[in-house]
Design a protein around this motif. Structure first.
Motif, short mmCIF file in Angstrom:
data_model
loop_
_atom_site.label_atom_id
_atom_site.label_comp_id
_atom_site.label_asym_id
_atom_site.label_seq_id
_atom_site.Cartn_x
_atom_site.Cartn_y
_atom_site.Cartn_z
N HIS A 54 0.85 -1.19 0.00
CA HIS A 54 0.00 0.00 0.00
C HIS A 54 0.88 1.24 0.00
CE1 HIS A 54 -3.21 2.82 0.92
NE2 HIS A 54 -2.53 3.24 1.98
N ARG A 82 0.96 5.07 0.73
CA ARG A 82 0.23 6.13 1.42
C ARG A 82 0.16 7.37 0.54
NH1 ARG A 82 3.40 6.68 6.95
NH2 ARG A 82 2.02 8.47 7.16
N ASP A 135 -4.05 7.13 6.28
CA ASP A 135 -3.90 7.80 4.98
C ASP A 135 -4.19 9.30 5.07
OD1 ASP A 135 -3.23 5.43 3.57
OD2 ASP A 135 -5.34 4.87 3.50
N THR A 184 -6.12 2.53 6.03
CA THR A 184 -6.11 1.29 5.26
C THR A 184 -5.76 0.17 6.23
OG1 THR A 184 -5.46 2.34 3.19
CG2 THR A 184 -5.01 -0.01 3.40
N GLY A 209 -5.77 -4.32 3.21
CA GLY A 209 -5.87 -3.35 2.13
C GLY A 209 -7.20 -2.65 2.02
N THR A 210 -8.13 -2.90 2.94
CA THR A 210 -9.46 -2.28 2.89
C THR A 210 -9.41 -0.85 3.42
OG1 THR A 210 -10.53 -4.42 3.23
CG2 THR A 210 -11.85 -2.45 3.65
N PRO A 211 -9.87 0.13 2.63
CA PRO A 211 -9.91 1.52 3.13
C PRO A 211 -11.15 1.75 3.98
CG PRO A 211 -10.62 1.44 0.84
CD PRO A 211 -10.25 0.03 1.21
#
Length: 834
Positions: free
Chosen positions: A63, A65, A555, A619, A623-625
């Motif tokens: 991921h 940022r 994030d 996140t 990987g889920t926001p």
């Protein structure tokens, strides 16, 4: 001059043997670290369960940022939307795309459960699974691999209990298949439900037409969807996700330690060659007096270095390969490296180890030859008897630069760094201090001898005082013996106490606000969500909370004070002020910690300006926001900040999708151990532990990291110990002529040995004092950065063992060669050249 260099080797055995041994061990260490580095970079794991798929597609495991260049590696299983399968199926060359559901499905083993995975039956086509009996699984049924079926004595039509979703569930054995062990297949409907990620697959297996260019298709797949497409041996990382995560750790360990080992090797080899050249000043002076040019002397010294280093490099290959395999096995056993990864040690590590060793030898020889070649013949003959000159502007500048670097790193460590991150500057500081003092060795040796000589002088007799005067007058020469002792003591003390201090500080930071009296622990894949209400209903339980950890990334806002590794996420259940949460609230409440909410440390909330009532974007580990509302803030030790989320939210985005622990707090005066034990006995895969088990689990990663450093630092200490023995033994053997002259003037063997004993004590004490100063210059700012105390933590016996070993090595390396040298007749020894 090369012919002369070859002929002189037989007459300079002690010096060349010392260099030979130093290069062998240095080559072996660098070669071993190179093998670990290559293994980490390759991380080759042969695919088994997915072997029939030429291309395996997974979700993005990294991921980026927003606004940052650092990439964070996701630690949890990343799902793929089922819509991606349709996009890939439409690409040219693709014949089919098969979705794979993977979830924990432990099977009974003795009194507990062993690790096992569940999959959808459709995914069996991606592996060498073939039904040997029975049929495909129907709803409520399973197909077992042959090994598991044999271990469970399972028969077609019979029942087998599996721990799925934290619950023991009975399934009908519909079939038995030949294939890799530890895999259980469910119907596609059951697998989709049990995996707990509706509308997603764990991975996709892509089947292609014959002759398809896999590399081109891989690029096209990654361009079509935001996924990772793997081919060749890289496909095995999907079956063993820990290999990808531990790959980064292995590379960083090999790189950092390999760099330290290379620098140490260069220093050791350089000091050994410099000492050998120093003892040959009379020989070089005689060569100059008969017309030998400076260039010829330089070529002879460089030729000797090449003649010694090249065979030593070849001799170091075998121990380097064995050492590399040993280190990898140890790292695998202790969870640092994946045991499924294939160990590699090819030409690149060999070239690195050989090149570093040869460059160290040649570079050291070149520096030693410059002074030996330029010196005037008469001046060299005089100085060879008593060396007093050491100063050069180049040496002074290099030494001051390293000392300045150590000072700068010390300031940065104490004033800027916090928590475990302080090791990033404290580690290099050790080397800067050690190398700086080593380069300025004659100066610092003269200073420390000037301080230590007086106490010894007061309690010594004639031979001891003669030794003290001798060492003081020969301070420039004696610095070559003091510096290896300083290096060994400084590196060992600093690195070991850095680890003990870090573990102790992390433990105190976690336990400071920990209020749990007991903990229920899963011995399999996680605890059933229905277990928490049962615990809360037990008599005497004041509060109980699910507890799960993961890693995540803030994030928005973009100025969150976390590095590229992300932030530790602690998932807990909503609770009041008397709850078990290991945090001390300052604002807000954890009663509303449900849904998409978060509690932040005070320092983080202040930094990103997010008080209670505002929101942040994160996140999670898969990987889920998510967008989260801040409901509380809490106090946290500097450098050990974590983010608190609802346990249900964190668990849903982990690989197992279950909480592995339940924290329990008893009412005042109540005993809850019997009730918890009874509940655990009735619930498969559950054990009761005390708060110490929770603390140990929290510090597991730190203790593993500490163990790595103990192993690698121990190896480095062993190498510097070889340098101590080499240097002191060589220096003592070179003094045979001096000992012979002493005995011709009336000294007995016992008097010479007593003199050398006092010299050895003075050398050992000087090295120990300087090494201790190097360690303290690193440890004091490091301790203040990682804890609330300015003093390092750890048992004192570690330091006593280190200095004891240094003292014993110094004395043995001095007295054993001296005893052998004194066995020669005095007249014969006095007639020999130095």
């Amino acid at each position: 001059m090369m012919r002369l260099a070859v002929r002189t080797l037989r007459y300079r055995k002690s010096g060349f043997i010392a260099t030979f041994v130093a290069v062998i061990f240095g080559t072996a260490i660098v070669l071993a670290c190179g093998g670990l580095m290559e293994t980490g970079i390759r991380s080759n794991v042969a695919p088994e369960r997915l072997a029939a798929a030429p291309i395996v597609v997974t979700g993005k495991l990294t991921h980026l940022r927003p606004g940052k260049e650092d990439v964070t590696h996701l630690t949890e299983q990343v799902g793929i939307d089922d819509s991606v399968a349709a996009k890939i199926r439409s690409l040219q060359g693709v014949t089919d795309v098969i979705g794979d559901q993977t979830f924990p499905a432990p099977v009974p083993q003795g009194q507990g459960f062993s690790k096992g995975e569940g999959h959808d039956w459709s995914a069996a086509a991606l592996a060498p699974f073939t039904l040997t009996s029975g049929t495909a699984p129907r709803p409520g049924g399973v197909v077992l691999d042959a090994t598991t079926a044999r271990d469970l004595h399972a028969k077609l039509g019979g029942k087998v209990n599996l721990l799925v979703g934290g619950r023991r569930t009975a399934f009908t054995v519909d079939g038995i298949a030949a294939g890799p062990a530890g895999n259980t297949f469910f119907s596609d409907q059951d697998a989709s439900r049990l995996a707990g990620q509706p509308g997603k697959f764990s991975s996709l297996g892509v089947l292609v037409a014959p002759g398809t260019d896999l590399k081109a298709l891989r690029k096209q797949i990654e361009k079509t969807a935001d996924v990772s497409a793997l081919i060749g041996l890289d496909r095995g990382q999907v079956e063993h996700p820990d290999a990808a995560v531990k790959k980064v750790v292995l590379i960083s360990v090999a790189g950092s330690f390999g760099g330290i080992a290379t620098m140490t090797m260069m220093f050791v080899v350089a000091s050994t060659l410099a000492l050998a050249a120093q003892h040959r000043q009379r020989e070089f002076a005689l060569l100059r007096s008969i017309g030998t040019t400076p260039g010829q002397v330089r070529r002879m010294i460089l030729g000797e270095a090449m003649l010694v280093s090249l065979p030593a490099v070849l001799a170091g290959v075998i121990p380097g390969a064995l050492l590399g395999r040993f280190l990898f096995d140890q790292l695998s056993k202790n969870g640092v490296a994946s045991p499924d990864v294939t160990f590699y040690q090819g030409l690149i590590p060999f070239a690195a180890g050989a090149g570093a060793a040869v460059l160290a030898a040649v570079g050291a020889a070149f520096m030693a030859s410059r002074r030996s070649a330029k010196i005037r013949p008469v001046e060299a003959l005089v100085e060879s008897s008593l060396q007093t000159k050491w100063f050069s502007w180049v040496r002074l500048v290099i030494g001051l630069l390293f000392v300045g670097g150590g000072l700068a790193l010390m300031i940065v460590t104490g004033a800027v760094m916090s928590g475990p991150l302080a090791g990033a500057t404290a580690g290099p500081a050790v080397l800067c201090w050690a190398i700086g003092l080593a380069v300025l060795g004659p100066l610092v040796t003269k200073l420390i001898l000037g301080i230590l000589r007086w106490p010894l002088y007061a309690v010594s007799r004639v031979n001891g005082r003669l030794a003290i005067l001798n060492v003081t007058a020969r301070s420039v020469a004696m610095s070559a013996a003091v510096m290896p002792v300083m290096l060994a003591v400084g590196i060992a003390t600093a690195n070991i106490y850095m680890q003990t201090t870090n573990v102790d500080a992390a433990s105190k930071a976690f336990t400071k606000d920990l209020r749990a009296d007991a903990v229920l622990v899963s011995t399999a894949s996680g605890l059933s969500p229905s277990l928490l209400p049962q615990v809360q209903a037990l008599k005497g339980v004041a509060s109980a909370s699910a507890y799960v950890t993961s890693l995540g990334v803030i994030d928005e806002p973009r100025n969150a004070p976390f590095d590229e590794d992300g932030a530790l996420l602690q998932g807990i259940s909503p609770q009041g002020s008397d709850g078990t949460a290991p945090v001390r609230l300052t604002t807000g409440s954890l009663e509303g910690l449900t849904g998409n909410t978060v509690a932040l440390p005070d320092a983080v909330a202040t930094k990103i300006q997010r008080p209670v009532g505002t929101s942040i974007k994160m996140t999670l580990g898969d990987g889920t926001p998510v967008e989260l509302k801040v409901v509380a803030t809490f106090a946290a030790e500097r450098g050990y900040e974590s983010i608190v989320l609802p346990a249900d939210l964190v668990a849903a985005h982990t690989t197992d999708r279950l909480a592995p622990q339940i924290l329990v707090r008893a009412e005042p005066g109540a005993s809850i151990a019997p009730a918890l034990a009874e509940l655990a006995a009735a619930t498969p895969g559950v054990q009761v532990a005390d708060r110490d088990a929770l603390i140990a689990g929290n510090n597991e990663d730190l203790k593993t990291q500490a163990w790595i450093n103990y192993l690698l630092v121990g190896m480095l200490i062993a190498y510097t110990a070889v340098s101590v023995v080499n240097t002191l033994a060589s220096a003592t053997v070179r003094r045979r002529r001096e000992f012979g002259l002493q005995r011709l003037t009336g000294s007995t063997r016992g008097q010479v040995l007593r003199m050398l004993t006092t010299e050895g004590i003075l050398v050992a004490l000087s090295g120990i004092v300087l090494g201790t100063l190097v360690a303290l210059a690193t440890l004091l700012p490091y301790a203040s950065a990682v804890s609330t105390s300015a003093t390092p933590s750890g048992p004192i016996w570690i330091y006593l063992i280190i200095i004891g070993i240094a003292f014993v090595l110094t004395m043995l390396s001095t007295l054993i060669p001296a005893t052998k040298s004194l066995s020669t007749r005095p007249a014969e020894a006095a007639a020999r050249a130095d």
